[in-house]
Design a protein around this motif. Structure first.
Motif, PDB file in Angstrom:
ATOM      1  N   GLN A   1       0.823  -1.209   0.000  1.00 32.33           N
ATOM      2  CA  GLN A   1       0.000   0.000   0.000  1.00 32.33           C
ATOM      3  C   GLN A   1       0.856   1.258   0.000  1.00 32.33           C
ATOM      4  N   LEU A   2       1.983   1.222   0.695  1.00 33.57           N
ATOM      5  CA  LEU A   2       2.893   2.366   0.712  1.00 33.57           C
ATOM      6  C   LEU A   2       3.437   2.644  -0.683  1.00 33.57           C
TER       7      LEU A   2
ATOM      8  N   GLN B   1       1.974   1.890  -3.488  1.00 36.18           N
ATOM      9  CA  GLN B   1       0.880   2.350  -4.334  1.00 36.18           C
ATOM     10  C   GLN B   1       0.485   3.799  -4.049  1.00 36.18           C
ATOM     11  N   ARG B   2       0.586   4.245  -2.791  1.00 32.24           N
ATOM     12  CA  ARG B   2       0.033   5.546  -2.413  1.00 32.24           C
ATOM     13  C   ARG B   2       1.058   6.670  -2.266  1.00 32.24           C
ATOM     14  N   THR B   3       2.328   6.342  -2.133  1.00 33.52           N
ATOM     15  CA  THR B   3       3.319   7.391  -1.888  1.00 33.52           C
ATOM     16  C   THR B   3       4.421   7.336  -2.931  1.00 33.52           C
ATOM     17  N   SER B   4       5.450   8.106  -2.699  1.00 35.09           N
ATOM     18  CA  SER B   4       6.570   8.179  -3.638  1.00 35.09           C
ATOM     19  C   SER B   4       7.564   7.052  -3.380  1.00 35.09           C
TER      20      SER B   4
ATOM     21  N   THR C   1       8.996   4.962   0.233  1.00 30.79           N
ATOM     22  CA  THR C   1       9.133   3.510   0.302  1.00 30.79           C
ATOM     23  C   THR C   1      10.558   3.119   0.681  1.00 30.79           C
TER      24      THR C   1
END
Length: 118
Positions: free
Chosen positions: A61-62, A64-67, A71
């Motif tokens: 999820q990290l 998919q949702r952040t830069s 990560t």
């Protein structure tokens, strides 16, 4: 011949690791499987599996949702934090010696990533 140009490959596992080492591996494997039959150990293994699965899902999820930087930072911070966690008294494990180098490395990694992202 071995891929790196060495001698011939061993014909069996006994030949590769030696009969004594193989017996030791089998004995430790049997002891590990017997330990899993204990209700406490089985519950602890299930808890570890659930936490590891949850951490993997959160990492996906990290991504998919952040830069990519977030990560990388999360993965780099996880290693010193997990080393610091083993300094705590955990069930079935001896606490490891605390080393300030772990705390300093964690601070350096976080500081470096904060400066890089400015």
């Amino acid at each position: 011949l071995h891929a790196t140009g060495g001698g011939p490959l061993p014909a069996s596992l006994d030949e590769a690791v030696g009969a004594g080492a193989l017996a030791l591996v089998l004995r430790y494997s049997a002891a590990g499987m017997a330990a899993l039959a204990s209700p406490k150990v089985l519950a602890l293994a299930g808890f570890y599996w659930a936490c590891n699965t949850g951490l993997s899902i959160l990492a996906i999820q990290l991504v998919q949702r952040t830069s990519a930087n977030a990560t990388v930072l999360a993965n780099v911070v996880a290693l010193p934090l997990s080393a610091l966690l083993f300094c705590c008294p955990l069930p079935l494990l001896e606490p490891q010696a605390f080393r300030w180098s772990l705390a300093i490395s964690l601070a350096m990694v976080i500081g470096g990533n904060v400066l890089y992202n400015r």
